[in-house]
Design a protein around this motif. Structure first.
Motif, PDB file in Angstrom:
ATOM      1  N   LYS A  50       0.831  -1.209   0.000  1.00  0.00           N
ATOM      2  CA  LYS A  50       0.000   0.000   0.000  1.00  0.00           C
ATOM      3  C   LYS A  50       0.866   1.260   0.000  1.00  0.00           C
ATOM      4  CE  LYS A  50      -4.097  -1.860   2.280  1.00  0.00           C
ATOM      5  NZ  LYS A  50      -4.943  -1.807   3.481  1.00  0.00           N
ATOM      6  N   ALA A  51       1.951   1.248   0.776  1.00  0.00           N
ATOM      7  CA  ALA A  51       2.845   2.411   0.836  1.00  0.00           C
ATOM      8  C   ALA A  51       3.538   2.632  -0.504  1.00  0.00           C
ATOM      9  CB  ALA A  51       3.875   2.224   1.941  1.00  0.00           C
ATOM     10  N   VAL A  52       3.971   1.558  -1.147  1.00  0.00           N
ATOM     11  CA  VAL A  52       4.643   1.689  -2.434  1.00  0.00           C
ATOM     12  C   VAL A  52       3.670   2.213  -3.487  1.00  0.00           C
ATOM     13  CG1 VAL A  52       5.698   0.373  -4.325  1.00  0.00           C
ATOM     14  CG2 VAL A  52       6.423  -0.027  -1.975  1.00  0.00           C
ATOM     15  N   ILE A  53       2.462   1.698  -3.504  1.00  0.00           N
ATOM     16  CA  ILE A  53       1.458   2.170  -4.469  1.00  0.00           C
ATOM     17  C   ILE A  53       1.133   3.645  -4.224  1.00  0.00           C
ATOM     18  CG2 ILE A  53      -0.953   1.930  -5.190  1.00  0.00           C
ATOM     19  CD1 ILE A  53      -0.606  -1.103  -4.813  1.00  0.00           C
ATOM     20  N   GLY A  54       0.967   4.018  -2.967  1.00  0.00           N
ATOM     21  CA  GLY A  54       0.706   5.422  -2.643  1.00  0.00           C
ATOM     22  C   GLY A  54       1.850   6.327  -3.071  1.00  0.00           C
ATOM     23  N   THR A  55       3.073   5.864  -2.857  1.00  0.00           N
ATOM     24  CA  THR A  55       4.238   6.640  -3.261  1.00  0.00           C
ATOM     25  C   THR A  55       4.283   6.816  -4.774  1.00  0.00           C
ATOM     26  OG1 THR A  55       5.488   5.841  -1.354  1.00  0.00           O
ATOM     27  CG2 THR A  55       6.758   6.725  -3.187  1.00  0.00           C
ATOM     28  N   LEU A  56       4.020   5.750  -5.509  1.00  0.00           N
ATOM     29  CA  LEU A  56       4.037   5.830  -6.967  1.00  0.00           C
ATOM     30  C   LEU A  56       2.951   6.770  -7.497  1.00  0.00           C
ATOM     31  CD1 LEU A  56       4.756   2.115  -7.918  1.00  0.00           C
ATOM     32  CD2 LEU A  56       6.329   4.063  -8.017  1.00  0.00           C
ATOM     33  N   VAL A  57       1.800   6.764  -6.848  1.00  0.00           N
ATOM     34  CA  VAL A  57       0.723   7.673  -7.257  1.00  0.00           C
ATOM     35  C   VAL A  57       1.142   9.123  -7.031  1.00  0.00           C
ATOM     36  CG1 VAL A  57      -1.612   8.457  -6.681  1.00  0.00           C
ATOM     37  CG2 VAL A  57      -1.153   6.021  -6.969  1.00  0.00           C
ATOM     38  N   PHE A  58       1.730   9.414  -5.870  1.00  0.00           N
ATOM     39  CA  PHE A  58       2.156  10.781  -5.594  1.00  0.00           C
ATOM     40  C   PHE A  58       3.296  11.213  -6.511  1.00  0.00           C
ATOM     41  CE2 PHE A  58      -0.015  10.408  -1.410  1.00  0.00           C
ATOM     42  CZ  PHE A  58      -0.782  11.550  -1.520  1.00  0.00           C
ATOM     43  N   VAL A  59       4.191  10.292  -6.857  1.00  0.00           N
ATOM     44  CA  VAL A  59       5.260  10.611  -7.802  1.00  0.00           C
ATOM     45  C   VAL A  59       4.665  10.974  -9.163  1.00  0.00           C
ATOM     46  CG1 VAL A  59       7.156   9.600  -9.133  1.00  0.00           C
ATOM     47  CG2 VAL A  59       7.083   9.303  -6.672  1.00  0.00           C
ATOM     48  N   ALA A  60       3.702  10.195  -9.612  1.00  0.00           N
ATOM     49  CA  ALA A  60       3.063  10.469 -10.904  1.00  0.00           C
ATOM     50  C   ALA A  60       2.357  11.823 -10.888  1.00  0.00           C
ATOM     51  CB  ALA A  60       2.085   9.355 -11.255  1.00  0.00           C
ATOM     52  N   VAL A  61       1.630  12.107  -9.820  1.00  0.00           N
ATOM     53  CA  VAL A  61       0.929  13.389  -9.718  1.00  0.00           C
ATOM     54  C   VAL A  61       1.929  14.541  -9.657  1.00  0.00           C
ATOM     55  CG1 VAL A  61      -0.554  14.790  -8.231  1.00  0.00           C
ATOM     56  CG2 VAL A  61      -1.139  12.407  -8.689  1.00  0.00           C
ATOM     57  N   GLY A  62       2.994  14.371  -8.898  1.00  0.00           N
ATOM     58  CA  GLY A  62       4.018  15.410  -8.795  1.00  0.00           C
ATOM     59  C   GLY A  62       4.684  15.695 -10.126  1.00  0.00           C
ATOM     60  N   LEU A  63       5.035  14.637 -10.860  1.00  0.00           N
ATOM     61  CA  LEU A  63       5.651  14.832 -12.168  1.00  0.00           C
ATOM     62  C   LEU A  63       4.687  15.485 -13.148  1.00  0.00           C
ATOM     63  CD1 LEU A  63       7.679  11.532 -12.577  1.00  0.00           C
ATOM     64  CD2 LEU A  63       8.568  13.836 -12.207  1.00  0.00           C
ATOM     65  N   LEU A  64       3.431  15.135 -13.055  1.00  0.00           N
ATOM     66  CA  LEU A  64       2.423  15.752 -13.916  1.00  0.00           C
ATOM     67  C   LEU A  64       2.289  17.246 -13.619  1.00  0.00           C
ATOM     68  CD1 LEU A  64       0.263  15.216 -16.095  1.00  0.00           C
ATOM     69  CD2 LEU A  64      -1.345  14.852 -14.240  1.00  0.00           C
ATOM     70  N   VAL A  65       2.313  17.608 -12.346  1.00  0.00           N
ATOM     71  CA  VAL A  65       2.226  19.024 -11.968  1.00  0.00           C
ATOM     72  C   VAL A  65       3.457  19.777 -12.460  1.00  0.00           C
ATOM     73  CG1 VAL A  65       2.223  20.609  -9.995  1.00  0.00           C
ATOM     74  CG2 VAL A  65       0.695  18.649 -10.019  1.00  0.00           C
TER      75      VAL A  65
END
Length: 73
Positions: free
Chosen positions: A9-24
């Motif tokens: 769950k932590a790894v998936i959450g981290t990957l989601v935030f990385v994707a959102v951050g890179l998109l921003v």
């Protein structure tokens, strides 16, 4: 097994935030390049415009702080 599930769950959450951050970051960079009446790449690389490089770096740092604050909660 609960530790492995928490890790997943932590790894998936981290990957989601990385994707959102890179998109921003991508969206902000595209917006900056569209709003400026000159070529940012030419100004920084060819004309050695240090002030512009500092401004762009400041925008990136500001976005990084905002995204990290949103992630941290």
């Amino acid at each position: 097994m609960p530790d492995v599930q928490n890790l997943i769950k932590a790894v998936i959450g981290t990957l989601v935030f990385v994707a959102v951050g890179l998109l921003v970051f991508l969206l902000a960079f595209v917006l900056i390049t569209k709003l400026t009446p000159f070529s940012i790449r030419k100004e920084i690389e060819e004309d050695q415009n240090t002030a512009l490089a500092i401004v762009i770096g400041s925008v990136i740092l500001g976005l990084a702080w905002i995204i990290s604050a949103a992630i941290h909660g």
